[in-house]
Design a protein around this motif. Structure first.
Motif, mmCIF file in Angstrom:
data_model
loop_
_atom_site.group_PDB
_atom_site.id
_atom_site.type_symbol
_atom_site.label_atom_id
_atom_site.label_comp_id
_atom_site.label_asym_id
_atom_site.label_seq_id
_atom_site.Cartn_x
_atom_site.Cartn_y
_atom_site.Cartn_z
ATOM 1 N N LEU A 189 0.799 -1.228 0.000
ATOM 2 C CA LEU A 189 0.000 0.000 0.000
ATOM 3 C C LEU A 189 0.831 1.277 0.000
ATOM 4 N N GLU A 190 2.141 1.177 0.238
ATOM 5 C CA GLU A 190 3.005 2.364 0.267
ATOM 6 C C GLU A 190 4.155 2.189 -0.727
ATOM 7 N N PRO A 191 4.110 2.892 -1.872
ATOM 8 C CA PRO A 191 5.166 2.731 -2.873
ATOM 9 C C PRO A 191 6.453 3.498 -2.556
ATOM 10 N N ASP A 192 6.365 4.507 -1.685
ATOM 11 C CA ASP A 192 7.526 5.344 -1.408
ATOM 12 C C ASP A 192 8.535 4.626 -0.519
ATOM 13 N N VAL A 193 9.780 4.515 -0.992
ATOM 14 C CA VAL A 193 10.803 3.738 -0.279
ATOM 15 C C VAL A 193 11.118 4.340 1.090
ATOM 16 N N GLU A 194 11.214 5.663 1.161
ATOM 17 C CA GLU A 194 11.553 6.285 2.440
ATOM 18 C C GLU A 194 10.454 6.069 3.478
ATOM 19 N N ARG A 234 19.388 -1.280 -1.418
ATOM 20 C CA ARG A 234 19.148 -0.079 -2.223
ATOM 21 C C ARG A 234 19.684 1.156 -1.515
ATOM 22 N N LEU A 235 19.453 1.227 -0.201
ATOM 23 C CA LEU A 235 19.960 2.370 0.551
ATOM 24 C C LEU A 235 21.480 2.409 0.516
ATOM 25 N N ARG A 236 22.108 1.228 0.629
ATOM 26 C CA ARG A 236 23.572 1.187 0.556
ATOM 27 C C ARG A 236 24.060 1.634 -0.820
ATOM 28 N N ASN A 237 23.363 1.171 -1.879
ATOM 29 C CA ASN A 237 23.761 1.554 -3.234
ATOM 30 C C ASN A 237 23.610 3.050 -3.469
ATOM 31 N N GLU A 238 22.518 3.615 -2.931
ATOM 32 C CA GLU A 238 22.338 5.054 -3.065
ATOM 33 C C GLU A 238 23.483 5.799 -2.397
ATOM 34 N N GLY A 239 23.908 5.264 -1.264
ATOM 35 C CA GLY A 239 25.036 5.880 -0.570
ATOM 36 C C GLY A 239 26.305 5.793 -1.391
ATOM 37 N N MET A 240 26.511 4.642 -2.044
ATOM 38 C CA MET A 240 27.703 4.470 -2.866
ATOM 39 C C MET A 240 27.672 5.404 -4.080
ATOM 40 N N GLN A 241 26.499 5.491 -4.736
ATOM 41 C CA GLN A 241 26.392 6.346 -5.914
ATOM 42 C C GLN A 241 26.600 7.807 -5.559
ATOM 43 N N GLN A 242 25.971 8.207 -4.448
ATOM 44 C CA GLN A 242 26.150 9.579 -4.008
ATOM 45 C C GLN A 242 27.609 9.804 -3.624
ATOM 46 N N GLY A 243 28.199 8.764 -3.069
ATOM 47 C CA GLY A 243 29.602 8.863 -2.674
ATOM 48 C C GLY A 243 30.529 9.046 -3.860
ATOM 49 N N MET A 244 30.230 8.370 -4.985
ATOM 50 C CA MET A 244 31.063 8.515 -6.176
ATOM 51 C C MET A 244 31.037 9.953 -6.678
ATOM 52 N N GLN A 245 29.911 10.628 -6.505
ATOM 53 C CA GLN A 245 29.767 11.990 -7.008
ATOM 54 C C GLN A 245 30.361 13.012 -6.040
ATOM 55 N N VAL A 255 23.824 10.059 3.379
ATOM 56 C CA VAL A 255 22.684 9.152 3.292
ATOM 57 C C VAL A 255 22.361 8.572 4.672
ATOM 58 N N LEU A 256 23.400 8.196 5.428
ATOM 59 C CA LEU A 256 23.179 7.650 6.768
ATOM 60 C C LEU A 256 22.502 8.688 7.661
ATOM 61 N N ARG A 257 22.977 9.929 7.593
ATOM 62 C CA ARG A 257 22.373 10.989 8.412
ATOM 63 C C ARG A 257 20.893 11.169 8.050
ATOM 64 N N LEU A 258 20.584 11.149 6.752
ATOM 65 C CA LEU A 258 19.199 11.291 6.303
ATOM 66 C C LEU A 258 18.329 10.166 6.841
ATOM 67 N N GLN A 259 18.809 8.920 6.736
ATOM 68 C CA GLN A 259 18.008 7.771 7.188
ATOM 69 C C GLN A 259 17.827 7.778 8.701
ATOM 70 N N LEU A 260 18.883 8.199 9.424
ATOM 71 C CA LEU A 260 18.754 8.291 10.880
ATOM 72 C C LEU A 260 17.706 9.327 11.269
ATOM 73 N N LYS A 261 17.687 10.452 10.566
ATOM 74 C CA LYS A 261 16.703 11.497 10.877
ATOM 75 C C LYS A 261 15.288 11.041 10.544
ATOM 76 N N LEU A 262 15.141 10.284 9.437
ATOM 77 C CA LEU A 262 13.825 9.776 9.082
ATOM 78 C C LEU A 262 13.278 8.849 10.156
ATOM 79 N N LYS A 263 14.181 8.029 10.737
ATOM 80 C CA LYS A 263 13.738 7.051 11.729
ATOM 81 C C LYS A 263 13.610 7.639 13.127
#
Length: 301
Positions: A189-194, A234-245, A255-263
Motif C-alpha cells: 500500500l506504500e510505494p515510497d521507499v523512504e 538499495r539504501l547502501r547503493n544510493e550511498g555508494m552512488q552519491q559517494g562517487m559523485q 545518506v546515513l544521516r538522512l536515514q537516521l533522521k527519518l527514523k
C-alpha cells in the motif's frame, strides 16, 4: 515520560502521513462522507500555542477537513493518542474541544481518542446536569486498539489499519503472522521507499520480535524478508552512488544521516559527533544496521 512521548510522536507521524486513512480507521462514522476530493490540512502547533498555551495537548493532531467549492461547512477533527488509559481525562478532552470550537469559530468539531491499551473503566461520555436541567452532554469517538481482533484486518486496504496490527488483539502463536501481515500491507500500500523504511520501524517498535521470532519470520516469509533486505541494499547503493559523485565518505555519511533522521528525528550532538569522526567502514556498517535497529544507540553503538 520519554516513552510516552515516543508513542505520541509515532502516532502523530502516522496521522500526518496518512490523514485520509487515519480518519477512515479511527473515526469511521464521521469519515463516510470524506471523498478523496476533500482537502485535509493539519493545524500547525504554532497556531494553537499562541491562543491556547502550552498546557493544552501539544502532541495531539487537529485536522481541518474542507469540501471542494465550499459545498459543506468545514469539519475539524482532533485526534489524540493515549498510551495509558488511566491518564485519560474526559473533562480535559471536553475542555480542549470547547477551546478549539471557540478558536476556530465552529461547532463542527469531532474529538477522537486512540487508546493503545484497553480499559473497561474509561469514561465514554460526560453529562453536566442538576436535578432539574441538563447543561452539557459531551461524547467522543474512540478506538481501543488492543481490543480489536487483528485477524479481521489482515487483508485491509487501509494502511493505517495494517500498520497497527501489532497493537491489536492476537494470540501469541499468531505473533509472527501479525507482523508479516503488517509488513505485507506496508509494501503493498506504500510505494515510497523512504516511507517504507520509516514504517518498518513503526511495525518493529510495536511488534517487539525477539531474535528467535525474527529468525522464524525470515524462514516463514522469505519473500518479505527478501524485500526488506533489498531495501537495505538499495539504501547502501544510493550511498555508494552519491559517494562517487561527492566523495565516498561524504556521500555515505549524508545518506546515513538522512536515514537516521527519518527514523529517529533530529540527531543529538553526540550522534553528529560520531558521524563526523567515523571511518568509511564504520559508516557503511551502521548503514547496514539501520533497518533492524529500534533506537539511535542501537545503530551507532
Amino acid at each position: 515520560m520519554g516513552h510516552r512521548k515516543s508513542h505520541d510522536q509515532n502516532f502523530k507521524n502516522l496521522i500526518l502521513d496518512y490523514p485520509h486513512e487515519s480518519l477512515s480507521f479511527f473515526a469511521t462514522e464521521e469519515a463516510e462522507d470524506l471523498t478523496p476530493s476533500v482537502k485535509i490540512t493539519p493545524i500547525r502547533q504554532e497556531q494553537l500555542k499562541g491562543r491556547l498555551g502550552d498546557r493544552f495537548h501539544e502532541l495531539d493532531v487537529p485536522l481541518l477537513v474542507e469540501w471542494p467549492n465550499g459545498e459543506r461547512e468545514a469539519l475539524l477533527f482532533m485526534l489524540e493518542e493515549e498510551t495509558d488509559p488511566n491518564r485519560f481525562s474526559i473533562h480535559r478532552l471536553a475542555h480542549y474541544t470547547l477551546h478549539l470550537s471557540e478558536l476556530f469559530e465552529t461547532e463542527r468539531v469531532v474529538p477522537v481518542v486512540i487508546f493503545l491499551h484497553s480499559n473497561q473503566n474509561i469514561a465514554e461520555s460526560l453529562h453536566i446536569k442538576s436535578e432539574r436541567h441538563s447543561y452539557l452532554q459531551f461524547n467522543y469517538l474512540h478506538t481501543q486498539l488492543s481490543s480489536l481482533p487483528a485477524e479481521h484486518f489482515f487483508n485491509s486496504q487501509n494502511i493505517v489499519a495494517r500498520l497497527n496490527l501489532p497493537n491489536m488483539h492476537w494470540s501469541e502463536k499468531d505473533k509472527i503472522d501479525v507482523y508479516a501481515n503488517a509488513i505485507q500491507g506496508l509494501f503493498a500500500l506504500e510505494p515510497d521507499v523512504e516511507k517504507q523504511l520509516k514504517y518498518i520501524d513503526f511495525v518493529d517498535i510495536y511488534s517487539e520480535l525477539d531474535e528467535d521470532e525474527r529468525k522464524a519470520y525470515q524462514r516463514r516469509y522469505p519473500q518479505e524478508e527478501s524485500k526488506m533486505a533489498g531495501l537495505a541494499e538499495r539504501l547502501r547503493n544510493e550511498g555508494m552512488q552519491q559517494g562517487m559523485q561527492q566523495g565516498l565518505h561524504e556521500g555515505i555519511e549524508g545518506v546515513l544521516r538522512l536515514q537516521l533522521k527519518l527514523k529517529f528525528g533530529e540527531l543529538p550532538d553526540w550522534a553528529e559527533a560520531k558521524l563526523r569522526q567515523a571511518s568509511d567502514e564504520q559508516l557503511t556498517h551502521w548503514l547496514t544496521r539501520i533497518l533492524n535497529a529500534d533506537s539511535l544507540t542501537g545503530v551507532l553503538s
